[in-house]
Enzyme design. Structure first.
Site, PDB file in Angstrom:
ATOM      1  N   GLU A 102      11.530 -19.733  23.011  1.00 43.58           N
ATOM      2  CA  GLU A 102      10.804 -20.141  24.527  1.00 43.58           C
ATOM      3  C   GLU A 102      11.249 -21.444  24.875  1.00 43.58           C
ATOM      4  O   GLU A 102      10.571 -22.005  25.748  1.00 43.58           O
ATOM      5  CB  GLU A 102       9.210 -20.130  24.344  1.00 43.58           C
TER       6      GLU A 102
ATOM      7  N   ASP B 114       0.806 -30.121  39.739  1.00 41.86           N
ATOM      8  CA  ASP B 114       0.313 -31.473  39.348  1.00 41.86           C
ATOM      9  C   ASP B 114       0.725 -32.076  38.192  1.00 41.86           C
ATOM     10  O   ASP B 114      -0.109 -32.191  37.193  1.00 41.86           O
ATOM     11  CB  ASP B 114      -1.485 -31.260  39.260  1.00 41.86           C
TER      12      ASP B 114
ATOM     13  N   GLU C 145      -5.053 -37.662  48.028  1.00 43.86           N
ATOM     14  CA  GLU C 145      -5.421 -37.440  46.824  1.00 43.86           C
ATOM     15  C   GLU C 145      -4.262 -37.903  45.960  1.00 43.86           C
ATOM     16  O   GLU C 145      -3.438 -38.523  46.266  1.00 43.86           O
ATOM     17  CB  GLU C 145      -5.276 -35.650  46.844  1.00 43.86           C
TER      18      GLU C 145
ATOM     19  N   ASP D 126      10.910 -15.144  18.201  1.00 49.94           N
ATOM     20  CA  ASP D 126      10.084 -16.431  18.127  1.00 49.94           C
ATOM     21  C   ASP D 126      10.953 -17.551  17.739  1.00 49.94           C
ATOM     22  O   ASP D 126      10.794 -18.453  18.477  1.00 49.94           O
ATOM     23  CB  ASP D 126       9.390 -16.028  16.643  1.00 49.94           C
TER      24      ASP D 126
ATOM     25  N   ASN E  25       0.933 -29.408  49.555  1.00 53.04           N
ATOM     26  CA  ASN E  25       0.463 -30.556  49.132  1.00 53.04           C
ATOM     27  C   ASN E  25       1.655 -31.207  48.177  1.00 53.04           C
ATOM     28  O   ASN E  25       2.632 -30.559  47.824  1.00 53.04           O
ATOM     29  CB  ASN E  25      -0.827 -30.593  48.538  1.00 53.04           C
TER      30      ASN E  25
ATOM     31  N   ASN F 263       1.174 -20.177  18.280  1.00 51.44           N
ATOM     32  CA  ASN F 263       2.342 -20.100  18.412  1.00 51.44           C
ATOM     33  C   ASN F 263       2.889 -19.336  19.335  1.00 51.44           C
ATOM     34  O   ASN F 263       2.575 -18.166  19.760  1.00 51.44           O
ATOM     35  CB  ASN F 263       3.039 -19.715  17.128  1.00 51.44           C
TER      36      ASN F 263
ATOM     37  N   GLU G  13      12.876 -23.018  18.886  1.00 54.20           N
ATOM     38  CA  GLU G  13      11.751 -22.013  19.321  1.00 54.20           C
ATOM     39  C   GLU G  13      12.271 -21.335  20.366  1.00 54.20           C
ATOM     40  O   GLU G  13      13.114 -21.925  21.291  1.00 54.20           O
ATOM     41  CB  GLU G  13      10.406 -22.665  20.044  1.00 54.20           C
TER      42      GLU G  13
END
Length: 509
Positions: free
Chosen positions: A388, A65, A254, A503, A317, A406, A386
């Site tokens: 990630e 979504d 929807e 990190d 959906n 973080n 970062e």
């Protein structure tokens, strides 16, 4: 067969068989020797998002979504936090949506490399809005109030109401300004709506704002459900004004969406899966209507995106948002591509993006694919990045690194890796690479490669336990000369599991 056993057979039999066995032994030793410390066979395989594809946007977790916020040259996407449900025997169940009470946030400045910002704990006893049970299908908007940008995150408390959180930045921290729902069954004008959910919000050029919501189908009303609504928001964005007005969306199911393009309002939605008359709209497709006024009247125009089953071999959906970024239009939507790749296509969804063409006010039909969209800018490796943040990955996951929310990479095992797309080292090559590491379990390495998973190695960061291994430390290494634009791979090596947490990183000239 072990090397020792092969040797025993060779020494006991001087014949053709022994020569064949000797060849096997030589080949085995050669393979071991050449692959030692550099064995791509040990690397985990990426699942769902395969280089150089851009879809799905992430493959280390699910997210559905998509709600899109474009703010200061960055795209933020807020996602229903689909989590896998299991029975008592560990078998994957169909997604019931009943356990979802968080919203995942990812962002990008180039539409290919995405940063995982973790989850917003929205509903439930540990949530920001403790009165709510669930947090489905978010919508996000911002507005300048008292001279400052204020951010508003709307969410559905299952199908029984819509709540709102506020913050001073796109990433929070978020607060619940009302302590209750913004829209519920007592809201004027919602009579006849089956599902009170799936909000979309538009802040118009004059500062007035509108919220679009609703869905569901009563039996026998598939062609004209009359369950979509629009309502004006108060100037504070956390109140409603007047009465909700019906939107006569054909075959409405929807997923409300709203955009203003060249002074025309585009209302988009997902069609239902009920029976059709000849010529009825496709099942589970994104359709749209237009108006010259944010509250209507509306005129049906056509289909934007058919159900994901038409493109990926797995349906379900359909949910979307249209957005503009750097002069081009895109559609964010979800599909069960990662779930299918994992063999658990049971309602667990992943975000995707494809480009949208709009000509003379007409939205051309979009054909979804794994390729995705072109990267809109190259990636800068000379800032602090970062960990990630990546385009592709295998094996890793993310978690909170500290109480300030973080996020870091975790669950890093031997053979896991991440990769970034189109990293621009420029003409002045870097001399060093540094990374922030914690929770070191044993000796490990980060191999730094370019262009492919087994491409040229330009450096190796050695990681050793030292002092308090739970604390974050910066480790540096020299790197070989690299110029120009390359895909960048970080390959994690070491013995054991959960080698370390990661990190951030940076190349240094």
């Amino acid at each position: 067969m072990s090397t020792k056993r092969i040797l025993q057979m060779i020494l006991s039999k001087k014949n053709l068989t022994s020569l064949i066995l000797l060849f096997i032994l030589i080949f085995t030793i050669s393979t071991i020797t050449t692959s030692k410390g550099d064995d791509t066979s040990l690397l985990k395989k990426t699942i769902g998002k395969i280089p150089p594809n851009g879809n799905p946007l992430i493959s280390h977790k699910f997210g559905a979504d998509p709600a899109v916020l474009v703010y200061k040259d960055r795209v933020y996407i807020y996602l229903t936090n689909d989590i896998v449900e299991y029975d008592k025997n560990g078998n994957v169940l169909e997604n019931s949506y009943s356990k979802i009470n968080k919203i995942t946030v990812i962002s990008s400045e180039d539409l290919v490399n995405w940063t995982d910002h973790g989850e917003i704990e929205v509903a439930g006893p540990n949530g920001i809005a403790k009165w709510a049970q669930n947090s489905w299908a978010p919508a996000v908007a911002y507005k300048k109030i008292d001279g400052k940008d204020k951010f508003f995150l709307y969410f559905a408390n299952n199908a029984n109401g819509i709540g709102v959180l506020t913050a001073d930045t796109p990433l929070g921290p978020w607060t619940d300004p009302l302590g209750r729902s913004l829209i519920n069954w007592a809201t004027p004008g919602v009579a006849g709506v089956v599902w009170l959910f799936d909000p979309a919000v538009l802040v118009d050029d004059d500062g007035r704002a509108y919220i679009y919501f609703g869905g569901g189908v009563m039996p026998g009303r598939e062609e004209d459900p009359n369950t979509a609504r629009v309502m004006e928001l108060g100037s504070d964005m956390i109140s409603v004004v007047g009465t909700a007005v019906p939107i006569p969306a054909p075959y409405m199911f929807e997923d409300s969406g709203i955009n203003k393009i060249n002074n025309i309002y585009y209302y988009s939605y997902c069609t239902n899966f009920g029976p059709r008359k000849p010529g009825g709209l496709p099942l589970g497709a994104i359709a749209y209507m237009t108006s010259k006024n944010p509250m209507g009247p509306w005129e049906y125009k056509g289909i934007i995106l058919k159900n994901p089953g038409n493109f990926f071999g797995v349906g379900g959906n359909n949910h979307h948002q249209l957005f503009e970024f750097k002069g081009k239009w895109y559609i964010a939507y979800h599909a069960q591509t990662l779930a299918r790749a994992l063999g658990i296509a049971k309602g667990y969804r992943s975000p995707h993006i494809n480009e949208v063409q709009i000509e003379n006010g007409v939205i051309k039909e979009v054909f979804a694919d794994y390729k995705g969209v072109p990267q809109v800018k190259n990636f800068d490796p000379y800032r602090i990045v970062e960990a990630e943040t990546y385009a592709w990955c295998a094996g890793i996951s993310t978690k909170k690194a500290n109480a300030s929310n973080n996020i870091c990479l975790t669950d890093i095992d031997n053979g896991d890796w991440i990769a970034l797309s189109k990293v621009d080292f420029g003409n002045n090559p870097p001399k060093k690479f540094k990374a922030a590491i914690a929770n070191i379990k044993g000796k490990g390495y980060i191999e730094i490669r370019i262009d492919s998973i087994d491409g040229k190695k330009i450096g190796t960061l050695e990681i050793k336990p030292q002092g308090n291994n739970s604390s974050w430390i910066e480790i540096e290494t020299s790197v070989d000369e690299v110029k120009g634009v390359h895909d960048l791979y970080f390959i994690f090596r070491g013995e054991g599991e959960s080698l370390f947490d990661f990190d951030y990183w940076q190349f240094i000239k």
